[in-house]
Design an enzyme around this catalytic site. Sequence first.
Site, PDB file in Angstrom:
ATOM      1  N   LYS A 116      12.058 -53.818 -27.922  1.00  8.01           N
ATOM      2  CA  LYS A 116      12.761 -55.011 -28.398  1.00  8.01           C
ATOM      3  C   LYS A 116      13.415 -54.757 -29.749  1.00  8.01           C
ATOM      4  CE  LYS A 116      10.337 -58.836 -26.092  1.00  8.01           C
ATOM      5  NZ  LYS A 116       9.491 -58.141 -25.156  1.00  8.01           N
ATOM      6  N   GLU A 200      10.054 -62.921 -35.484  1.00 10.59           N
ATOM      7  CA  GLU A 200      11.294 -63.680 -35.414  1.00 10.59           C
ATOM      8  C   GLU A 200      11.059 -65.124 -35.827  1.00 10.59           C
ATOM      9  OE1 GLU A 200      13.825 -61.518 -31.850  1.00 10.59           O
ATOM     10  OE2 GLU A 200      12.776 -63.377 -31.435  1.00 10.59           O
ATOM     11  N   GLU A 275      18.455 -62.011 -21.638  1.00  9.77           N
ATOM     12  CA  GLU A 275      17.807 -63.279 -21.950  1.00  9.77           C
ATOM     13  C   GLU A 275      18.223 -63.757 -23.342  1.00  9.77           C
ATOM     14  OE1 GLU A 275      13.659 -63.332 -21.191  1.00  9.77           O
ATOM     15  OE2 GLU A 275      13.856 -62.465 -19.190  1.00  9.77           O
ATOM     16  N   GLU A 288      16.219 -60.413 -25.308  1.00 11.05           N
ATOM     17  CA  GLU A 288      15.881 -59.117 -24.736  1.00 11.05           C
ATOM     18  C   GLU A 288      16.682 -58.916 -23.464  1.00 11.05           C
ATOM     19  OE1 GLU A 288      11.872 -58.829 -23.282  1.00 11.05           O
ATOM     20  OE2 GLU A 288      11.823 -60.926 -22.707  1.00 11.05           O
ATOM     21  N   ASN A 290      16.047 -57.392 -19.640  1.00 11.59           N
ATOM     22  CA  ASN A 290      15.122 -56.870 -18.639  1.00 11.59           C
ATOM     23  C   ASN A 290      15.898 -55.961 -17.701  1.00 11.59           C
ATOM     24  OD1 ASN A 290      12.568 -58.212 -19.287  1.00 11.59           O
ATOM     25  ND2 ASN A 290      13.718 -60.071 -18.874  1.00 11.59           N
ATOM     26  N   ARG A 292      15.750 -54.675 -14.810  1.00 11.66           N
ATOM     27  CA  ARG A 292      15.210 -54.729 -13.449  1.00 11.66           C
ATOM     28  C   ARG A 292      15.647 -56.035 -12.803  1.00 11.66           C
ATOM     29  NH1 ARG A 292      11.452 -58.577 -14.478  1.00 11.66           N
ATOM     30  NH2 ARG A 292      10.338 -58.508 -16.459  1.00 11.66           N
TER      31      ARG A 292
END
Length: 668
Positions: A116, A200, A275, A288, A290, A292
Amino acid sequence: MFTKILIANRGEIACRVASTARRLGIRTVTVYSDADALSRHVQLCDEAVHIGGASPRESYLCADRILAAAQATGAQAIHPGYGFLSENEAFAQACVDAGIAFIGPPPSAIAAMGSKSAAKALMERAQVPLVPGYHGDHQDPAFLQAQADEIGYPVLIKASAGGGGKGMRLVQQSADFAAALASCQREAQASFGDAHVLIERYVTRPRHIEIQIFGDTHGHYVYLGERDCSVQRRHQKVLEEAPAPGMTPERRAQMGDAAIAAARSVGYVGAGTVEFICEQDGRFYFMEMNTRLQVEHPVTEAITGQDLVEWQLRVAAGEPLPLTQAQITFTGHAIEARICAENPAQQFLPATGTLQVLRTPICSTFAIAPVRIDSGVREGDAITPHYDSMIAKLIVHGEDRAAALSRLDTALSDLHITGLSHNVSFLRRVAATASFAQADLDTALIEREHSALFEAPSLPIAHAVAGALLRLQADAQNTTPHHAHRDPWSRTDHWRLHGDARRLVKLHIDGQTLAVMLDIQRDGTWQLSWDAVNVTVQPLSRTDHGGEQFEADVQGQRLRLSVYRHGNELDVFTSQGHARVQRIDPLRQSDEQAAGGRLTALMPGKVVAMLVSEGQQVKQGEALAVTEAMKMEHTLTAPHDGVVSAILCAVGDQLAEGVELLRLEATA
């Protein structure tokens, strides 16, 4: 196109991939652990290879065994599904080195987005908006706390290598930071083998919106709209929908362009999800990527009419994307509900057990269908502590959001599960809240609607009692083998030649023990009474589905009841909800003996922290110990004020369900 692929996963995602492969004429090989030898995904695939023990570390995380299985069976490509090795760049590279196609992005893209912290630095250079925070490598606890203090509370601590809500803690004040950091790092190390975290600023009333992107080996990129995944518990998604309520075409284009910029920056190929955390005013920040296929991909399939697994296979085989951006259109609204074995009333503690009953609504597995269920289990299968607690995904599609919501409630009411705790009734209550119905969404919706979600019973007590007695009475009237002779001498329902029949039945429902008097009058009407409650029931008919379905008038309301029985446990379902009822057998010792000061493991797991010592005074609600089960940490808290009189386990111990961890003596 490939002629044979290996699916390096299990459960519903393995079944999902196999379904598309079969439609395309592609043969499938799957792998399985000791615990999955008889599982649904093994039966659905053309070939299956055993790869090790029940633990994922002994099976589904063993890259060498999976590659050996692919080579031995002649598979040309490996589909990793999601979870396990799906975002492991070393495994993707090993596939490439072995001459086997990896149905996913290049190893370099997985590596770039796998951290991340590194991903956020990359996004900053690509001018994708970021939430203020610290994403560096300095991991000294004091330094991290100083960074959090400077950012300003509340803050989120997040595992740098994480995903799926694991290794994430919300910290409201500086005094709580150290404990939250330690817990987050433990969970991150256990889940991802990497304890690094980032800090964050916590966005107030955030929405979680993600963009589905696709890239091919020819340099083409598209986005297939967005999904709103704001409704979450324990930072994990509960309900997902597409399109996101309130999304304008202009903002969709902005977010889609940002997502494609993220994908281009790492040379992405295949299916990916970017996202974003979004403010209520529409501002959005990269969270982030993903690398997949996502659990919630079916809602995108439902509104686009596209099979995303087919897209994955075609792109991995070197074909261009099936559609251009201009050709992608959206129709209607779709919602996905994650059906999980868990107890919402106990902080969503995962549950294990056998699916004694699993009855689903009429559905389809096709991408566009009014009701679709993706599942990797069948009636009679067990949910074990070795893997995640998902039973199925229920996806509905309607012409608009209102139609989809109505269809969701009906489908959930027709989904009957017994044998373990589950979240179906909870999901119905979430969908019925004013916040969700009116699309007033943010990631704290469940907390905001707490009273509506946790304090109201799923089914009126009178309906639960009536349903339980209908089943008990029917069973009592049919006690001879195969119901061959229904003579009065074989009945055990208190039948009398003269006068009304009376029967006293003790039931336990929603934490209450009721002594219910059943009076069956000559006209067939039932009078039920307990405490100061009186209920009139008129049995109407019994549908012969294994003696499980009944119709009755309860206090003037006509009901259709499905009642499933397993010993003295009865599960009552109506269109209004579900209740679990226990018949208390007066000839057996009660199972509800007080446990005293014993504090036990609620499910199999490992002790990861002991937070108290013998002789220590504790207050009600104070954290005592932390266990890890089904990839989650669970904190054991003091049920009352007291003194720790004995500690009966140590950090690292593996515990079976019901094993005593410690004893707490109450103080006056």
